[in-house]
Scaffold this active site. Structure first.
Site, mmCIF file in Angstrom:
data_model
loop_
_atom_site.group_PDB
_atom_site.id
_atom_site.type_symbol
_atom_site.label_atom_id
_atom_site.label_comp_id
_atom_site.label_asym_id
_atom_site.label_seq_id
_atom_site.Cartn_x
_atom_site.Cartn_y
_atom_site.Cartn_z
ATOM 1 C CE LYS A 1 -0.489 -0.027 5.046
ATOM 2 N NZ LYS A 1 -1.416 -0.031 6.182
ATOM 3 C CE1 TYR B 1 11.978 32.650 4.760
ATOM 4 C CE2 TYR B 1 12.072 30.297 4.301
ATOM 5 C CZ TYR B 1 11.903 31.600 3.866
ATOM 6 O OH TYR B 1 11.670 31.852 2.544
#
Length: 378
Positions: free
Chosen positions: A42, A262
């Site tokens: 999956k 940042y």
């Protein structure tokens, strides 16, 4: 020392070792000797590529595959020979029985409405269409409630239907000493008694690796196949499968007291050299891998030496402290994000998550290639 690898494209490079996938499946099949060993594919085979991974597992000997959705199941069906048996873990979507029948997909039926629709399809086609019955023994996700066992049994007995398998799913298999494992095993054993002669499946990777009582007739490994850690607090014996590299864009000298990234969260405590590397959260490199003055971030590796990420991870790039390298990396030199020196679980531990999330997030701007443990196959 070998010359450092230099980028030949414009971004990162994700390499999947198909040979390692095969070796991992074979190793787990030896542990589960006496039970059939499936392969959970999956989420695009945990980010490695559902077509390529399914073919590798089939070449290794797998014949039972577990996908999450019908679309995934169809992709596996298209990739493999007719002898592949494909279960859909999410069950039967309303109105989708004709699709499952046409594509030879087996739903893991988890509710009375799902069972009603599937039995109607069996009656309409005059055949016992294969499916699994999924019982919830305590995880409270998909699955029949235990008080529905008698209803399920009555429904299938009315038309003489026999499922291919009954199954459940362990909630705490990655913590072998957890009491819930024993409780679920006992409850599942009581369910099995109501369906004598029907093959049973309980184990995921951790259940397979920790307790033979959980094996029954089918095991369903997932994360361990892809090299991830399945059992908390234990050495991971599985071969790494994924290598992720990203190129250096530039290096620069940063003075004591200057900040990186940042938010100005990381102030350099000494004169340092920073490499700016072309990977960020848009590529699945989590923002939670950032560092600050109060929190150490993750590491990457350059020429086999661990180097810390400095400052906040941004969308497209990270800063890496390369002060301790004998020679600064050149622009274009490839940095190991995942590989022999940095595992998916190393990043997961820093990000307070699990290796599953690291792997399934690898959908970034990479050149993707496949190897058999040596040269790329394309």
């Amino acid at each position: 020392m070998a010359a450092p690898a230099i980028a030949t494209g414009y971004g990162g490079r994700l390499t999947v070792d198909l040979g390692a996938l095969k070796r991992n499946w074979i190793a787990l099949s030896k542990v589960s000797r006496g039970a059939l060993t499936g392969a959970v594919v999956k989420a695009d085979a945990y980010g490695t590529g559902i077509t390529q991974a399914s073919r590798a597992f089939h070449e290794a000997g797998a014949r039972f595959f577990f996908a999450a959705t019908p679309d995934e199941g169809i992709a596996v069906r298209a990739a493999l020979p007719e002898d592949a048996h494909i279960f859909i873990l999410s069950g039967l979507y309303p109105g989708s029985a004709p699709l499952y029948v046409g594509e030879r997909l087996m739903p893991c039926i988890a509710s009375i409405p799902m069972l009603e629709e599937w039995l109607q399809a069996c009656i309409a086609s005059n055949q016992a269409l294969p499916a699994a019955l999924h019982f919830d023994t305590g995880i409270n996700r998909l699955g029949f409630r235990l008080n529905e066992v008698s209803i399920v049994k009555r429904m299938i007995d009315q038309i003489g239907y026999q499922p291919q398998m009954i199954m459940s799913h362990l909630a705490c298999a990655d913590t072998p000493a957890h009491e819930k494992n024993r409780t679920q095993l006992a409850l599942f054993t009581s369910v099995m008694a109501q369906f004598p002669g029907i093959p049973a499946s309980l184990s995921n990777s951790a259940g397979l690796m920790t307790n033979r009582e959980n094996h029954f007739q089918m095991v369903r490994p997932g994360i361990a196949l892809y090299g991830g850690r399945a059992v908390a607090g234990r050495r991971n014996p599985m071969a790494p499968v994924v290598t992720l590299e990203a190129p250096v864009l530039m290096t620069k000298d940063v003075k004591t007291g200057e900040t990186v990234g940042y938010g100005a969260l990381q102030t350099m405590s000494q004169d340092s050299r920073i490499a700016v590397v072309a990977i960020g959260y848009a590529d699945g490199f989590f923002r939670s891998l950032s560092s600050s003055n109060n929190h150490r971030g993750t590491n990457v590796a350059i020429r086999g030496q661990l180097c810390p990420v400095v400052g906040r991870v941004s969308m497209d790039m990270i800063g890496v402290d390369v002060t301790d390298l004998s020679e600064p990396p050149r622009p274009g030199e490839m940095v190991e994000i995942l590989g022999p020196h940095v595992s998916v679980d190393d990043h997961a531990d820093v990000a307070n998550t699990i290796g599953y999330e690291v792997l399934t997030s690898l959908k970034g701007r990479y050149t993707r290639q496949y190897t058999e443990g040596a040269s790329p196959t394309g």
